[in-house]
Design an enzyme around this catalytic site. Sequence first.
Site, PDB file in Angstrom:
ATOM      1  N   CYS A 123      -6.574   6.429  -0.272  1.00  0.00           N
ATOM      2  CA  CYS A 123      -6.646   5.156  -0.496  1.00  0.00           C
ATOM      3  C   CYS A 123      -7.835   4.715  -0.834  1.00  0.00           C
ATOM      4  CB  CYS A 123      -5.748   3.539   0.338  1.00  0.00           C
ATOM      5  SG  CYS A 123      -6.985   4.076   1.836  1.00  0.00           S
ATOM      6  N   CYS A 131      -2.527   3.715  -1.301  1.00  0.00           N
ATOM      7  CA  CYS A 131      -2.920   5.772  -0.767  1.00  0.00           C
ATOM      8  C   CYS A 131      -2.298   6.353  -1.597  1.00  0.00           C
ATOM      9  CB  CYS A 131      -1.735   5.227   0.169  1.00  0.00           C
ATOM     10  SG  CYS A 131      -2.181   3.658   1.046  1.00  0.00           S
ATOM     11  N   LYS A 197       4.475   4.485  10.642  1.00  0.00           N
ATOM     12  CA  LYS A 197       3.572   3.706  10.283  1.00  0.00           C
ATOM     13  C   LYS A 197       3.859   2.140   9.741  1.00  0.00           C
ATOM     14  CE  LYS A 197      -0.423   3.145   7.318  1.00  0.00           C
ATOM     15  NZ  LYS A 197      -1.185   4.113   6.961  1.00  0.00           N
ATOM     16  N   ARG A 207      -9.092  -2.950   5.740  1.00  0.00           N
ATOM     17  CA  ARG A 207      -9.423  -2.365   4.125  1.00  0.00           C
ATOM     18  C   ARG A 207     -10.589  -2.747   4.033  1.00  0.00           C
ATOM     19  NH1 ARG A 207      -3.164  -3.937   3.216  1.00  0.00           N
ATOM     20  NH2 ARG A 207      -2.724  -2.136   4.024  1.00  0.00           N
ATOM     21  N   ARG A 219       1.520  -2.393   0.309  1.00  0.00           N
ATOM     22  CA  ARG A 219       1.882  -1.589   0.023  1.00  0.00           C
ATOM     23  C   ARG A 219       3.114  -1.430   0.901  1.00  0.00           C
ATOM     24  NH1 ARG A 219      -2.760   1.181  -0.178  1.00  0.00           N
ATOM     25  NH2 ARG A 219      -4.633   0.441   1.275  1.00  0.00           N
ATOM     26  N   LYS A 250       2.367   2.830  14.623  1.00  0.00           N
ATOM     27  CA  LYS A 250       0.370   1.708  13.985  1.00  0.00           C
ATOM     28  C   LYS A 250       0.733   0.495  13.258  1.00  0.00           C
ATOM     29  CE  LYS A 250      -2.759   2.024  10.246  1.00  0.00           C
ATOM     30  NZ  LYS A 250      -3.009   2.790   9.392  1.00  0.00           N
ATOM     31  N   TYR A 315     -10.939   1.540  18.272  1.00  0.00           N
ATOM     32  CA  TYR A 315     -12.173   0.792  17.614  1.00  0.00           C
ATOM     33  C   TYR A 315     -12.884   1.206  18.850  1.00  0.00           C
ATOM     34  CZ  TYR A 315     -10.509   0.571  13.582  1.00  0.00           C
ATOM     35  OH  TYR A 315      -9.612   0.986  12.427  1.00  0.00           O
TER      36      TYR A 315
HETATM   37  C1  PBG Z   1      -5.102   4.535   5.194  1.00  0.00           C
HETATM   38  C2  PBG Z   1      -5.017   4.020   6.351  1.00  0.00           C
HETATM   39  C3  PBG Z   1      -5.209   2.211   6.664  1.00  0.00           C
HETATM   40  C4  PBG Z   1      -5.445   2.682   7.628  1.00  0.00           C
HETATM   41  C5  PBG Z   1      -5.245   3.904   8.377  1.00  0.00           C
HETATM   42  N1  PBG Z   1      -5.475   4.262   7.622  1.00  0.00           N
HETATM   43  C6  PBG Z   1      -4.703   1.048   5.829  1.00  0.00           C
HETATM   44  C7  PBG Z   1      -4.095   1.130   5.645  1.00  0.00           C
HETATM   45  O1  PBG Z   1      -2.514   1.780   5.106  1.00  0.00           O
HETATM   46  O2  PBG Z   1      -3.132   0.335   4.590  1.00  0.00           O
HETATM   47  C8  PBG Z   1      -5.692   1.468   9.181  1.00  0.00           C
HETATM   48  C9  PBG Z   1      -6.114   1.224  10.006  1.00  0.00           C
HETATM   49  C10 PBG Z   1      -6.583  -0.319  10.225  1.00  0.00           C
HETATM   50  O3  PBG Z   1      -6.339  -1.090  10.101  1.00  0.00           O
HETATM   51  O4  PBG Z   1      -7.241   0.032  11.691  1.00  0.00           O
HETATM   52  N2  PBG Z   1      -3.816   4.373   4.449  1.00  0.00           N
END
Ligand code: PBG
Length: 327
Positions: A123, A131, A197, A207, A219, A250, A315
């Site tokens: 992505c 992605c 996820k 993003r 997505r 996640k 974070y």
């Molecule tokens: C990439 C990815 C994302 C996150 C981690 N790897 C964004 C998404 O899938 O849109 C999100 C991490 C976060 O929000 O801290 N695909």
Amino acid sequence: MTGLPGASPWSRLRLRQTPHLRNLTDEVGFTTSHLIQPIFVGDQVEARREVDGLGDNARMNLAAALDQVARDVDAGVRHFLLFPVPAAKTPRPSTFDFLRGVIAAIKDAHGQDLHLWVDLCLCAWTTHGHCAILDDRRRLDVPASLDALGAMAVAAADAGVDGVAPSDMMDGRTRHLRVSLDAAGHDRVPIMSYSTKFASQFYGPFRDAAGSAPGEGDRRHYQIDVRSRTDAIESSRRCAAEGADLLMVKPGLTSLDLIAPIALATGKLVGAYQVSGEYASLVALADRGLGRFDEMLLETWQVFRRAGAGFIITYGARRARALGVAP
Ligand code: PBG
């Protein structure tokens, strides 16, 4: 009175009275080594670009990132999750020189003092911000996407990365990555799959940080629907069967109920990703004086552990030691 032997108003309160008793009954104890700090590294001129909502997390250029990582290692961080943010985007990413350079520089500076994971996704590299590679009818081109991800994994491993973390959600990517890495002589590099996820509104600040908001659409056709428990568990089971070494849910807080079932179904260690929107919600509460940031942060980590999470991507990892988390 309940009729229990010795029942008194203290029957529940007895073990909560002192720090010693509360520490004795701590079932979630963890160390700074259970936490993983994400870092965003772009090939930009400016040293740091703030990320709206994410506190002291910024998108950095390589020099600033090296300074930050050195400070973080001093503060006790041992695991980093690298998000490369290249300025140049293409519809079909195939070369990953920027990624190689960042990994080599971090590993040259720190060697085995830290464990460097890299997020594997397209992505941040595609013009459209999805992605995956899209075909000429704008549908997912899964085989082409897997080839690109495999090339990215091998490039990262050639540059010395310590582990890869695929987050794209294409079917079959964990097996494809394992096979690609093994064929290139990287059979010791572990895979930490983003195995469960969800499509989520809680990725907003990320993003912006990664420059990866999809230009059109969302997505939902490749990330999991929050309403499906079956898909959530099956997705992790499949990653485990395809060779993932570590699994992950996640966003973290909205997946707490799935951690134990996934661990049971797979026999694998399951981590939780406290995503950007979760972290930003704590920052926002604290900014408005509605809660003490560090205590809220620690509380969420303790709850991830209570729910059975092995490791936590957060974070706030760099704040852990100052919060009293043991090394
Ligand atoms: C990439 C990815 C994302 C996150 C981690 N790897 C964004 C998404 O899938 O849109 C999100 C991490 C976060 O929000 O801290 N695909």
